[in-house]
Design a protein around this motif. Structure first.
Motif, PDB file in Angstrom:
ATOM      1  N   ALA A 165      24.187  33.304  43.836  1.00  0.00           N
ATOM      2  CA  ALA A 165      23.826  32.542  45.030  1.00  0.00           C
ATOM      3  C   ALA A 165      25.053  31.935  45.711  1.00  0.00           C
ATOM      4  N   ASP A 166      26.124  31.713  44.959  1.00  0.00           N
ATOM      5  CA  ASP A 166      27.328  31.106  45.527  1.00  0.00           C
ATOM      6  C   ASP A 166      28.266  32.123  46.165  1.00  0.00           C
ATOM      7  N   ALA A 167      28.270  33.342  45.651  1.00  0.00           N
ATOM      8  CA  ALA A 167      29.265  34.304  46.129  1.00  0.00           C
ATOM      9  C   ALA A 167      28.874  35.734  45.803  1.00  0.00           C
ATOM     10  N   LEU A 168      29.381  36.637  46.629  1.00  0.00           N
ATOM     11  CA  LEU A 168      29.359  38.074  46.364  1.00  0.00           C
ATOM     12  C   LEU A 168      30.758  38.562  46.710  1.00  0.00           C
ATOM     13  N   HIS A 169      31.570  38.781  45.688  1.00  0.00           N
ATOM     14  CA  HIS A 169      32.936  39.226  45.949  1.00  0.00           C
ATOM     15  C   HIS A 169      33.476  40.032  44.775  1.00  0.00           C
ATOM     16  N   ALA A 170      34.524  40.782  45.078  1.00  0.00           N
ATOM     17  CA  ALA A 170      35.254  41.538  44.060  1.00  0.00           C
ATOM     18  C   ALA A 170      36.732  41.189  44.201  1.00  0.00           C
ATOM     19  N   HIS A 171      37.394  41.035  43.076  1.00  0.00           N
ATOM     20  CA  HIS A 171      38.818  40.698  43.058  1.00  0.00           C
ATOM     21  C   HIS A 171      39.541  41.734  42.207  1.00  0.00           C
ATOM     22  N   LEU A 172      40.599  42.294  42.738  1.00  0.00           N
ATOM     23  CA  LEU A 172      41.375  43.311  42.040  1.00  0.00           C
ATOM     24  C   LEU A 172      42.682  42.695  41.564  1.00  0.00           C
ATOM     25  N   GLU A 173      42.959  42.795  40.267  1.00  0.00           N
ATOM     26  CA  GLU A 173      44.202  42.286  39.695  1.00  0.00           C
ATOM     27  C   GLU A 173      45.055  43.454  39.237  1.00  0.00           C
ATOM     28  N   LEU A 174      46.315  43.440  39.647  1.00  0.00           N
ATOM     29  CA  LEU A 174      47.279  44.448  39.219  1.00  0.00           C
ATOM     30  C   LEU A 174      48.167  43.859  38.136  1.00  0.00           C
ATOM     31  N   PRO A 175      48.889  44.693  37.380  1.00  0.00           N
ATOM     32  CA  PRO A 175      49.767  44.172  36.331  1.00  0.00           C
ATOM     33  C   PRO A 175      50.796  43.187  36.890  1.00  0.00           C
ATOM     34  N   ASP A 176      51.274  42.289  36.021  1.00  0.00           N
ATOM     35  CA  ASP A 176      52.275  41.298  36.426  1.00  0.00           C
ATOM     36  C   ASP A 176      53.486  41.970  37.066  1.00  0.00           C
ATOM     37  N   GLY A 177      53.968  41.350  38.116  1.00  0.00           N
ATOM     38  CA  GLY A 177      55.148  41.859  38.785  1.00  0.00           C
ATOM     39  C   GLY A 177      54.878  42.900  39.850  1.00  0.00           C
ATOM     40  N   LEU A 178      53.660  43.417  39.923  1.00  0.00           N
ATOM     41  CA  LEU A 178      53.322  44.429  40.917  1.00  0.00           C
ATOM     42  C   LEU A 178      52.646  43.741  42.104  1.00  0.00           C
TER      43      LEU A 178
END
Length: 98
Positions: A21-34
């Motif tokens: 109910a608060d959010a509909l989202h996707a977050h993409l994380e790449l390796p550190d330093g990229l």
């Protein structure tokens, strides 16, 4: 190095999807330093992510990163200045890596 694409490589990534109910989202994380720059593209490989309402999920996948060459990077700055496009492009593909 071409004018449109400077480099292309595969890397692991993590996708966090929230659907409630608060959010509909996707977050993409790449390796550190990229870090992504203007005009860069990411294609995440694997089956579509389906998250039922009220849940969140974190999935590890493989992504193909395409670093923008000088021409694409300059063009992205121009169109972003006029607010005609996003600075980055992320897409998803279904199926296995070729």
């Amino acid at each position: 190095m071409s004018l449109l694409c400077a480099a292309r490589f595969d890397t692991p990534c993590r996708i966090a999807v929230q659907h409630d109910a608060d959010a509909l989202h996707a977050h993409l994380e790449l390796p550190d330093g990229l870090e992504m720059g203007p005009g860069d593209r990411i294609k995440v490989h694997g089956d579509p992510v389906i998250v039922p309402f009220g849940q969140s999920v974190t999935i590890d996948r493989t992504a193909t990163v395409e670093v923008a060459g000088p021409l694409r990077r300059a063009w992205t700055h121009v169109i972003a200045y006029f607010d005609m496009a996003e600075l980055y492009e992320v897409s998803f593909s279904s199926g296995r890596l070729a």
